[in-house]
Write an enzyme that holds these catalytic residues in place. Structure first.
Site, PDB file in Angstrom:
ATOM      1  CG  HIS A 139       6.979   0.969  -1.254  1.00 49.59           C
ATOM      2  ND1 HIS A 139       8.188   1.305  -1.308  1.00 49.59           N
ATOM      3  CD2 HIS A 139       6.393   0.858  -2.471  1.00 49.59           C
ATOM      4  CE1 HIS A 139       8.653   1.320  -2.319  1.00 49.59           C
ATOM      5  NE2 HIS A 139       7.645   1.169  -3.232  1.00 49.59           N
ATOM      6  N   GLY A 246       1.311  -2.444 -20.229  1.00 52.82           N
ATOM      7  CA  GLY A 246      -0.121  -2.863 -20.484  1.00 52.82           C
ATOM      8  C   GLY A 246      -0.833  -3.273 -19.142  1.00 52.82           C
ATOM      9  CG  ASP A 270       8.167  -0.782 -11.283  1.00 54.54           C
ATOM     10  OD1 ASP A 270       8.735  -0.065 -10.221  1.00 54.54           O
ATOM     11  OD2 ASP A 270       7.041  -1.187 -10.520  1.00 54.54           O
TER      12      ASP A 270
END
Length: 369
Positions: A139, A246, A270
């Site tokens: 971000h 993973g 995500d």
């Protein structure tokens, strides 16, 4: 609308596993679970030949799919493509997420989403801008701001109907401002946080029910200061999402988290999309996305693949892995009509083989693939 009976499968719903039963669907809803001998004569029977049947999956955090990153396009056409592709992969309910951005981008996203309808879209999840810059991850630091009642109202308006979830750093928010934000009745999630364990526990005690992508972009567990991770582990009700690709989290760390948290841990993807414009330029690597500078920025996994990983790589039983993508996110949303195949629930479901081949998806009683 046809009255259907799904037969010959193993049916997973919440904490129940039904074998040698028929699932009856009519008018977009589950209406019964019966013995095959009791299937009504007016039902069209569909034999799934021993496959697994479970409720449609629920993803509370993703940003795009394919070549569509919503924050870079902000169109209803982009939302349509993303929604349709997600459903074809088994995600029948999702939160379209936007990472920290300008208020103008957030507002335009809200405007576009307010005029768009798709059965899979639950609403918007704003991951930011009220985060801790120390744990910003991908971000932009210059767009992270401290929350005030004034800028919350500027962002959400007076009568928010579109934003349904927000990730915040609890240690960066004053108590009265948090209370004001809670008046919007959003699902709040603690994330991108450098909280001490005391600050994290305080946030959960003040009513933040969950947290965002466990381990990633949060103060880690250390033996002298257990941080946000330790606060999540030790708090009796705090939930958390986790990315099981993973890459974001080692599978062995997922095992530890699952042992600590049990039903409080649930799956998200995500997931982002390839993008070469705007402030989030995602580059596909071997199984995940990063910014051009190498900072990990998002996943390249579907929620159905996450369930598969949970079973095959984390040794979570199939029925529990399914609950992590159905029952538990639905519980956080306070929705009893999705995430299960109980009578009266929306007939969103998946049909998949024992080796995780997705064979079919049903949305509101209609088979789409």
């Amino acid at each position: 609308m046809n009255k259907l009976a799904l037969v010959g499968g193993r049916i997973f719903s919440d904490y129940d596993l039904f074998e040698n039963r028929a699932l009856i669907v009519e008018d977009g809803k589950v209406i019964a679970m019966v013995d095959p001998a009791e299937i009504p004569d007016d039902c069209q029977q569909i034999d799934v030949h021993g496959a697994n049947i479970c409720a449609g999956l629920i993803d509370l955090q993703l940003y795009g799919d394919g070549d569509d990153l919503f924050s870079a396009q902000l169109t209803s056409e982009s939302l349509q493509r993303i929604s349709d592709r997600l459903v074809s992969k088994g995600t029948t309910s999702y939160m379209m997420t936007l990472a920290t951005n300008t208020f103008s981008v957030f507002k335009e996203a809200i405007r576009v989403a307010s005029h768009f309808h798709h059965d899979a879209l639950l609403g918007l999840h704003l991951e930011g801008p009220f985060l801790n810059v120390k744990k910003r991850g991908a971000h932009p630091a210059e767009l992270i701001v401290k929350a005030t009642k004034e800028n919350i109202k500027e962002l959400l308006g007076e009568h928010n109907m579109v934003v349904k979830m927000m990730t915040i750093a609890p240690e960066c928010m004053d108590d009265d401002v948090l209370e004001y934000l809670q008046s919007y009745e959003l699902l709040l999630s603690a994330g991108h946080s450098d909280a001490t364990s005391i600050e994290g526990i305080k946030g959960f005690d003040l009513g933040i029910p969950t947290s965002t992508h466990l381990f990633n972009a949060m103060s880690p567990l250390h033996h002298r200061e257990i941080g946000m991770v330790g606060a999540i582990f030790n708090h009796p009700t705090a939930c958390s999402s986790i990315i099981v690709d993973g890459h974001h989290v080692n599978f062995e760390a997922v095992k530890i988290a699952k042992k600590q948290m049990g039903e409080r841990l649930f799956l998200i993807t995500d997931a982002v999309a390839a993008c070469s414009e705007g402030i989030y330029q995602h580059v596909l690597n071997d199984g995940y996305y990063s910014l051009p500078d190498g900072t990990i920025s998002g996943a390249a996994v579907s929620l159905f693949e996450s369930v598969k990983n949970a079973v095959l790589r984390v040794d979570i039983p199939l029925e529990e892995a399914i609950r992590m993508a159905t029952t538990y996110p639905a519980r956080l949303l306070k929705r009893s009509d999705i995430g299960n195949l109980n009578c009266g629930s929306i007939a969103n479901l998946l049909i998949f083989s024992s080796d995780f081949e997705l064979q079919n998806v049903m949305v509101k009683g209609e088979l789409i693939s």
